[in-house]
Design an enzyme around this catalytic site. Structure first.
Site, PDB file in Angstrom:
ATOM      1  N   GLN A  14       0.828  -1.207   0.000  1.00 19.04           N
ATOM      2  CA  GLN A  14       0.000   0.000   0.000  1.00 19.04           C
ATOM      3  C   GLN A  14       0.863   1.258   0.000  1.00 19.04           C
ATOM      4  OE1 GLN A  14      -3.153  -0.311   2.805  1.00 19.04           O
ATOM      5  NE2 GLN A  14      -4.032   1.668   2.331  1.00 19.04           N
ATOM      6  N   LEU A 101       0.575  -6.056   1.987  1.00 15.00           N
ATOM      7  CA  LEU A 101      -0.416  -6.683   1.111  1.00 15.00           C
ATOM      8  C   LEU A 101       0.255  -7.355  -0.087  1.00 15.00           C
ATOM      9  CD1 LEU A 101      -1.615  -5.484  -1.868  1.00 15.00           C
ATOM     10  CD2 LEU A 101      -1.775  -3.447  -0.476  1.00 15.00           C
ATOM     11  N   HIS A 209      -0.292  -2.799  11.095  1.00 14.99           N
ATOM     12  CA  HIS A 209       0.748  -3.635  11.698  1.00 14.99           C
ATOM     13  C   HIS A 209       1.011  -3.249  13.152  1.00 14.99           C
ATOM     14  CE1 HIS A 209       1.357  -5.411   7.813  1.00 14.99           C
ATOM     15  NE2 HIS A 209       1.494  -4.215   7.284  1.00 14.99           N
TER      16      HIS A 209
END
Length: 316
Positions: A14, A101, A209
């Site tokens: 991202q 991702l 995270h």
């Protein structure tokens, strides 16, 4: 391009999204167009239009940018597969890795799951992460110029104001912190006092995270569990431990853990360099990963393929 002795495929995460992404690919490569058309159908909305035309604020939404980046990466892979030199390039890889991702793209490229299943999962992942962000004001910031241990010691007092953790170890001396807004702001001040060269707030929806993603982790775990995984044809480097994995159960577990665990990208790249990897092929929008790799291995052969002209050069 000569077939390298030891190569890794890398997939961006991202932040790599931008308005116009993939448009030049679909104009030149039918396989790329087919990927975006199927993505639109699978997701039930015009992801392709948001990629090609924006608006930027819509594309930057967590639940849109994540499938957008994966679709772009796969459009590159699909286009490479239809040309002999492209296939040779992909088949030259000994392992694959993806940033956050991007690990889903990496798993699809290694044959651990279909790209369609990966797309559906990252759409859900983005949605769950956005909803977790909405529960509590949170953010992230990039800290440049401190080693990991010194940064951890510097920001520890900020935890009196809330959750703040080291979340993304992107390159030596370049770490993203993540947590509640007040704690992150305090941690930025403390890092600066400790000698950080740069502290930059990141334009993200919240504390990725970090422990604040626990609600998203629980929901995503159930969805990952019902998704079919296979043993990959090559190893996949996991963000959570910077180790190579091939067991489908571990691959699933790593994705679940990844939502609340730090991303060990710098360590992952260093391990590959130490293991003799000399070529790194970044597939998808931008060239962020190639740039980060300079901090680990300046002499490594770095190739980024995300634009039509870059793809054309790779298969020439």
């Amino acid at each position: 391009m000569n077939t390298p002795a030891k190569a890794a495929l890398l997939f961006p995460g991202q932040g790599a999204q931008h308005v116009g992404m993939g448009k030049d690919l679909v104009e030149k490569y039918p396989e790329a167009q087919q990927v975006f058309e199927k993505a639109d159908k699978l997701l039930g909305f015009k992801l392709s239009r948001l990629c090609f035309e924006g608006p930027e604020e819509e594309l930057n939404r967590t639940d849109v940018s994540q499938p957008a980046i994966l679709a772009h990466s796969w459009a590159v892979v699909a286009s490479l597969k239809t040309h002999r030199r492209g296939r040779e390039l992909l088949e030259s890889a000994n392992c694959t890795a993806g940033l956050s991702l991007g690990e889903y793209s990496a798993l699809a490229a290694a044959g651990a799951m279909s790209w369609e299943d990966a797309l559906v999962l990252v759409r859900a992942r983005g949605k769950y992460m956005q909803e977790a962000c909405d529960l509590k004001p949170s953010t992230m910031a990039s800290i440049v110029g401190l080693d990991d241990d010194k940064l951890e010691q510097a920001i520890a007092p900020a935890r009196e104001k809330g959750v703040v953790v080291l979340a993304n170890f992107n390159a030596p001396g370049q770490v993203a912190i993540s947590g509640e807004v007040g704690a992150v702001e305090e941690a930025m001040k403390l890092a600066k006092t400790a000698g950080a060269k740069l502290t930059v707030p990141l334009a993200v929806a919240g504390a990725f995270h970090s422990p604040l993603m626990e609600p998203a982790r629980e929901r995503l775990a159930a969805q990952i569990e019902t998704t079919t995984f296979h043993a990959p044809s090559i190893g996949v480097i996991a963000n959570v431990d910077a180790a190579e994995h091939t067991d489908p159960h571990m691959l699933k577990s790593n994705l679940v853990r990844q939502l609340t665990a730090p991303v060990l990208w710098a360590r992952s790249m260093q391990k590959l360099v130490d293991a003799g990897y000399d070529t790194f092929i970044e597939l998808g929008p931008g060239n962020v990963l190639a740039g980060l790799l300079k901090r680990v291995a300046r002499s490594a052969n770095r190739v980024s393929i995300g634009k039509a002209e870059e793809l054309a050069a790779a298969i020439a």
